[in-house]
Enzyme design. Structure first.
Site, PDB file in Angstrom:
ATOM      1  N   ASP A 160      31.393 -82.162  -8.989  1.00  0.00           N
ATOM      2  CA  ASP A 160      32.432 -83.163  -8.799  1.00  0.00           C
ATOM      3  C   ASP A 160      31.759 -84.531  -8.779  1.00  0.00           C
ATOM      4  OD1 ASP A 160      34.718 -84.500  -8.145  1.00  0.00           O
ATOM      5  OD2 ASP A 160      35.310 -83.087  -6.588  1.00  0.00           O
ATOM      6  N   ASP A 185      35.917 -85.600 -14.662  1.00  0.00           N
ATOM      7  CA  ASP A 185      34.808 -85.725 -13.709  1.00  0.00           C
ATOM      8  C   ASP A 185      34.578 -84.477 -12.860  1.00  0.00           C
ATOM      9  OD1 ASP A 185      37.019 -85.775 -12.110  1.00  0.00           O
ATOM     10  OD2 ASP A 185      36.384 -87.481 -10.915  1.00  0.00           O
ATOM     11  N   GLU A 186      35.009 -83.339 -13.344  1.00  0.00           N
ATOM     12  CA  GLU A 186      34.955 -82.147 -12.511  1.00  0.00           C
ATOM     13  C   GLU A 186      34.789 -80.897 -13.356  1.00  0.00           C
ATOM     14  OE1 GLU A 186      38.384 -82.269  -9.767  1.00  0.00           O
ATOM     15  OE2 GLU A 186      37.890 -80.160  -9.508  1.00  0.00           O
TER      16      GLU A 186
END
Length: 495
Positions: free
Chosen positions: A31, A146-147
DNA sequence: TCTGGGGTCCTAGGACCC
DNA sequence: TCTGGGGTCCTAGGACCC
């Protein structure tokens, strides 16, 4: 947990360990920390250590907008993601707005740097992050820009590194059901204790991201996806939290229910009314009661809270829908609304074409103040790539809201079809397209549009029978998959 | 907190079929 | 005929996530 029965109460011998057969997996959840702000710092090093807000609507004269990402320094001032920008500016004035000659102006250190969202650049950086992830794990699910989840079971293991005493942890003395060597409860909690190979591997991933993409990440490691997700959140930013098998329930138990992935404000409130405040409470809650209050979601959340999650890490699939929406100053003006919807329709159709997908359902969204969301949709007899039609149908659906005051409008296409895009350009389908075009029954007012031949080379065909059998077997397999492991279909996409 | 934008999944009710 | 049940598809709304 506070004063109830201990969590171990529900781990009774007879129930057996359903994952007793399956070897423990090693799942990482990566993350990125305040990703947009980190990207901006990458290209504007002077932003390091500053409160940074990335969002829209902060320029003078603008009023509609929200915070996309706030750096941790900005969060110190109370600025949060999704907060209206006006509120953010109150909490943290914009640096350039502070007049140096004004004695009442906030001190520079009480101000923040506001930047607009530049998604293209963030995608570039994300590409570098993904390159590292590809290198580090064969099985990945990228959840958002973003993960990502990684299954690294085949790259590492839960074995204790450096061969110290494997059971030196004090966290789970009441559990005698674990026959495996008991690794320590958490890398973050017990730094001096024996480390697992998994922890070392996760650190390697994390360091490589920082080194090669230049942005910080938090990583959670656990034997399943939901625990890994919670772990990555547990020590942000720049965190690395390891929850070995056998420690998952204990790790989760004290956390508030809102920390469980899938529990939002509404569910949190519902649970609170049932006296369920922590993940431990949720794990121990009566499943039937949860079904009553929350439907099938309830017991699922309970399993998650107990650390029980057997979803496989599956690669991200193709999108199910594409949409564009835009907020506007509340208005009932018909032409404003129509112009907005037209522009959104054109845009969404262009994106669909860029991505090579056909769509069969066209819909709109109209949000009335204060925040009443209305959606309308219409399905076509078959998938099309037809921007004019998107606009037409969207405007037609909008007609219902001609009198309505709206603060936001949206256009969406769904029932996407990527598979046939190539075939549509092959010979043979054009005839089917023309034939089908005639009977396209787009409910009501529009009739003669079929020969929009000039408009452009539309791959505007309606589903011929590409392969009836394939179709049948496809849906059959689908049904079977759902049937055989009921959890999976609903669970599989939760993340 | 008067709330941006882009998604996902689930559920309920109705239409329709056998 | 007054009535059973199973299944699918569609639309609308809701909750949630980043």
């Amino acid at each position: 947990m506070n004063g109830g029965t201990p969590v171990s109460g529900e781990t009774l011998p007879g129930a057996g360990d359903e994952d007793g057969d399956a070897p423990d997996r090693v799942v990482c959840h990566v993350d990125m920390d305040c990703f947009y702000a980190s990207c901006e710092r990458l290209r504007h090093p002077d932003l390091a250590g500053e409160p940074v807000v990335v969002g829209m609507g902060y320029e003078p004269g603008e009023s509609i907008g929200a915070v996309a990402t706030a750096s941790y320094e900005a969060r110190e001032f109370g600025v949060e993601s999704a907060m209206p920008i006006s509120k953010a500016l109150e909490l943290l004035p914009r640096r350039v707005d502070a007049d140096p000659d004004d004695p009442d102006a906030p001190a520079p250190e009480e101000t923040g740097r506001y930047l607009p969202v530049d998604l293209d650049f963030y995608e570039e950086v994300a590409g570098e992050v993904k390159a590292v992830l590809r290198d580090c794990a064969d099985t990945r699910r990228e959840v958002s820009i973003d993960e990502a989840y990684l299954d690294v079971t085949d790259r590492t293991s839960w074995a204790v590194a450096g061969g110290g005493g494997g059971t030196a942890d004090g966290g789970d003395d009441d559990r005698s059901d674990t026959d495996a060597p008991d690794p320590p409860p958490s890398g973050a909690a017990g730094p001096a204790e024996a480390r697992t190979l998994a922890e070392g591997y996760a650190r390697h991933v994390k360091d490589r991201i920082e080194r090669e993409a230049g942005v910080p990440a938090s990583v959670g490691v656990a034997p399943n996806m939901s625990a890994a997700k919670v772990a990555s959140d547990a020590d942000k930013p720049d965190g690395l939290v390891v929850v070995p098998p056998g420690s998952v329930a204990e790790f989760l138990a004290p956390l508030p229910t809102a920390d469980v992935h899938g529990v939002g404000p509404v569910t949190e409130e519902t649970l609170a009314e049932l006296g369920i405040e922590t993940a431990g409470d949720l794990a121990a809650a009566d499943r039937d009661r949860l079904v009553e209050e929350l439907g099938e979601r309830g017991p699922e959340l309970s399993r998650r809270a107990a650390g029980d999650d057997d979803r496989e890490v599956t690669p991200t699939g193709l999108p199910k829908s594409l949409s564009r929406e835009s907020a506007l100053p509340t208005t009932a003006d018909e032409s404003t609304k129509r112009e907005t919807v037209s522009a959104l329709a054109v845009d969404v159709a262009r994106r669909a074409r860029d991505r090579g997908c056909l769509y069969q359902t066209i819909g709109i969204k109209a949000v009335e103040p204060p925040f009443d969301v209305n959606t309308r949709a219409r399905s076509l007899p078959g998938p099309v790539d037809d921007p004019d039609l998107v606009e037409e149908v969207a405007l037609d659906l909008l007609a219902e809201f001609d009198e309505t005051r709206v603060r936001k409008l949206g256009v969406r296409v769904s029932k996407l079809d990527f598979a046939e895009t190539d075939q549509a350009t092959l010979g043979g389908f054009d005839a089917a397209a023309d034939a089908a075009d005639g009977d396209r029954a787009h409910g009501g007012n529009r009739e003669a549009r079929n020969e929009s031949g000039d408009g452009g080379k539309l791959t505007d065909w309606v589903d011929g029978p590409p392969d009836r059998e394939g179709d049948e077997s496809g849906s059959g397999a689908d049904r079977e998959r759902r049937g055989t492991d009921e959890g999976q279909a609903s669970l599989g996409d939760w993340s």
